[in-house]
Design a protein around this motif. Structure first.
Motif, short mmCIF file in Angstrom:
data_model
loop_
_atom_site.label_atom_id
_atom_site.label_comp_id
_atom_site.label_asym_id
_atom_site.label_seq_id
_atom_site.Cartn_x
_atom_site.Cartn_y
_atom_site.Cartn_z
N ASN A 1 -47.64 2.20 -12.34
CA ASN A 1 -46.83 3.43 -12.37
C ASN A 1 -47.22 4.31 -13.54
N SER A 2 -47.14 5.61 -13.34
CA SER A 2 -47.22 6.52 -14.47
C SER A 2 -45.95 6.35 -15.30
N ALA A 3 -45.96 6.89 -16.51
CA ALA A 3 -44.81 6.68 -17.40
C ALA A 3 -44.45 7.93 -18.20
N VAL A 4 -45.43 8.47 -18.91
CA VAL A 4 -45.13 9.56 -19.84
C VAL A 4 -46.40 10.36 -20.09
N ALA A 5 -46.24 11.66 -20.31
CA ALA A 5 -47.39 12.53 -20.55
C ALA A 5 -47.04 13.60 -21.57
N SER A 6 -48.08 14.22 -22.12
CA SER A 6 -47.91 15.31 -23.07
C SER A 6 -47.09 16.45 -22.46
N THR A 7 -46.40 17.17 -23.33
CA THR A 7 -45.67 18.35 -22.89
C THR A 7 -46.61 19.46 -22.44
N GLY A 8 -47.86 19.39 -22.91
CA GLY A 8 -48.81 20.46 -22.64
C GLY A 8 -48.74 21.58 -23.65
N ASP A 9 -47.97 21.39 -24.71
CA ASP A 9 -47.78 22.42 -25.74
C ASP A 9 -48.35 21.91 -27.06
N VAL A 10 -49.41 22.55 -27.55
CA VAL A 10 -50.05 22.09 -28.79
C VAL A 10 -49.24 22.45 -30.03
N THR A 11 -48.12 23.17 -29.85
CA THR A 11 -47.26 23.50 -30.98
C THR A 11 -45.93 22.73 -30.95
N SER A 12 -45.76 21.90 -29.93
CA SER A 12 -44.51 21.15 -29.82
C SER A 12 -44.68 20.04 -28.80
N ASP A 13 -44.90 18.82 -29.30
CA ASP A 13 -45.10 17.69 -28.40
C ASP A 13 -44.34 16.49 -28.95
N PHE A 14 -44.31 15.42 -28.19
CA PHE A 14 -43.51 14.26 -28.59
C PHE A 14 -44.28 13.28 -29.46
N GLY A 15 -45.57 13.50 -29.66
CA GLY A 15 -46.38 12.68 -30.55
C GLY A 15 -47.05 13.57 -31.58
N ALA A 16 -47.03 13.17 -32.85
CA ALA A 16 -47.55 14.05 -33.89
C ALA A 16 -48.08 13.26 -35.08
N VAL A 17 -48.96 13.91 -35.83
CA VAL A 17 -49.47 13.36 -37.08
C VAL A 17 -48.67 13.99 -38.21
N ILE A 18 -48.03 13.15 -39.03
CA ILE A 18 -47.17 13.66 -40.09
C ILE A 18 -47.75 13.34 -41.47
N VAL A 19 -47.44 14.21 -42.43
CA VAL A 19 -47.82 14.01 -43.83
C VAL A 19 -46.62 14.38 -44.71
N LYS A 20 -46.69 14.03 -45.99
CA LYS A 20 -45.63 14.42 -46.93
C LYS A 20 -45.55 15.93 -47.02
N GLY A 21 -44.36 16.41 -47.35
CA GLY A 21 -44.17 17.85 -47.43
C GLY A 21 -45.08 18.52 -48.43
N ASP A 22 -45.41 17.83 -49.53
CA ASP A 22 -46.26 18.42 -50.56
C ASP A 22 -47.71 17.93 -50.48
N SER A 23 -48.08 17.33 -49.37
CA SER A 23 -49.45 16.84 -49.21
C SER A 23 -50.45 18.00 -49.16
N PRO A 24 -51.63 17.82 -49.76
CA PRO A 24 -52.66 18.86 -49.67
C PRO A 24 -53.31 18.91 -48.28
N VAL A 25 -53.04 17.92 -47.46
CA VAL A 25 -53.63 17.87 -46.11
C VAL A 25 -52.96 18.91 -45.22
N GLU A 26 -53.77 19.81 -44.65
CA GLU A 26 -53.25 20.88 -43.80
C GLU A 26 -53.64 20.71 -42.33
N THR A 27 -54.82 20.13 -42.09
CA THR A 27 -55.30 19.93 -40.72
C THR A 27 -55.90 18.55 -40.59
N LEU A 28 -56.21 18.15 -39.38
CA LEU A 28 -56.85 16.86 -39.15
C LEU A 28 -58.18 16.76 -39.88
#
Length: 320
Positions: free
Chosen positions: A111-138
């Protein structure tokens, strides 16, 4: 009969997961034979809400199934239980199932189960960093430490592909395993520089002051199927009637979840300790009843490119 068990979850977590047990109902649906016991192993995250809704709505009883849900931290714990026959079905991301297929484990996607929302600005899976991290992009993650809930699966595969596409060097990154419930704390205390998490942990991280630098699934492919329900070849071949009943119940469950987002949010509250204010804000995935073959093919090719599998799966036989 409704049953829900909890096993092997990480204890240290701001959002510790819990299980709820619905009251037992020993009465089979009118005009039916006795219910057939069936156990499904899942990760207790937003992705698996349709299964819980199907149990709550009686879709499995309608198909003559007495469903028990067992929970674990990832597919690595669920796959062996399905292979051994302890569980009849399981939930896992597609790359983990590709790895199992590549190693010759007797598993079948059902069975299928779950898929991306299709929105690169709002999805259910994300890469997170600290608020003051110098990391801005992948691409800024070169030489950094990044966590996922398990290694050599969909998380690090899609991240590597996106990092390299953006001009970074994914081979310089140290990927480590941290369960989703513990990932935000690992970011905050500097144990890792970034973490891939899924809802409800994405919104919880944002609420705590952390930042999203990538919606990883959508960044890889806006039509990406992320996970599936699967069974053992022994069950698929030896009890096709059970599989057909499970597929029918899951189809109803997925359709109901897709059409009733408020019900999805409400059911998540019954098997995770997610605050109501967070539940109201979480981004829900899509709950498709069919796979996007092109996206699954691209995922298999990425798994091959990054050495996760030795042979990309033939999607014509890998998918149901």
């Amino acid at each position: 009969m409704k049953k829900l068990h909890l096993i092997g979850l990480a204890a240290a977590s701001v959002l510790a997961l819990s299980a709820c047990s619905a009251g037992a109902d020993t009465t089979a649906p009118a005009g039916s034979d006795a219910l057939t016991p069936v156990t499904v192993g899942v990760i207790p995250i937003a992705d698996t809400a349709p299964l819980y809704l199907g149990l709550d709505q009686g879709f499995f009883e309608d198909e003559g199934l007495d469903l028990t849900i067992e929970t674990a931290t990832g597919g690595a714990a669920i796959v062996p239980a399905v292979v051994s026959g302890d569980y009849q079905f399981g939930f896992s991301n597609l790359v983990s199932l590709m790895v199992a297929n590549d190693k010759g484990l007797p598993l079948k996607v059902v069975n299928s189960a779950v898929a991306s929302t299709g929105d690169v600005t709002s999805d259910f899976g994300a890469v997170i960093v600290k608020g003051d991290s110098p990391v801005e992009t992948l691409a800024d993650l070169d030489g950094k430490t990044v966590s996922g809930n398990s290694l050599n699966n969909i998380v690090d595969t899609v991240m590597r592909a996106s990092i390299d596409r953006l001009g970074g060097d994914s081979s310089s990154i140290s990927f480590v395993e941290v369960p989703f419930p513990d990932a935000s704390a690992a970011v905050e205390n500097g144990q890792v520089d970034a973490a891939f998490v899924v809802e409800p942990f994405v919104t919880a991280a944002i609420e705590s002051g952390q930042r999203v630098i990538s919606y990883g699934y959508a960044d890889f492919d806006v039509n990406l199927d992320v996970a599936a329900y699967f069974s053992s070849a022994a069950t698929v071949d030896g009890d096709p009637e059970l599989v057909t009943k499970f597929q029918a119940a899951m189809k109803k469950s997925l359709e109901y979840a897709q059409a009733n987002p408020d019900a999805v949010r409400a059911i998540i509250a019954t098997y995770t300790k997610t605050p109501p204010e967070v539940l109201a804000k979480i981004v829900l995935p899509k709950f498709p009843t069919e796979f996007n073959v092109d996206a699954v093919t691209a995922l298999g090719e990425a798994a091959l490119k990054y050495g996760v599998v030795e042979t990309a799966p033939d999607v014509s036989t890998f998918l149901p």
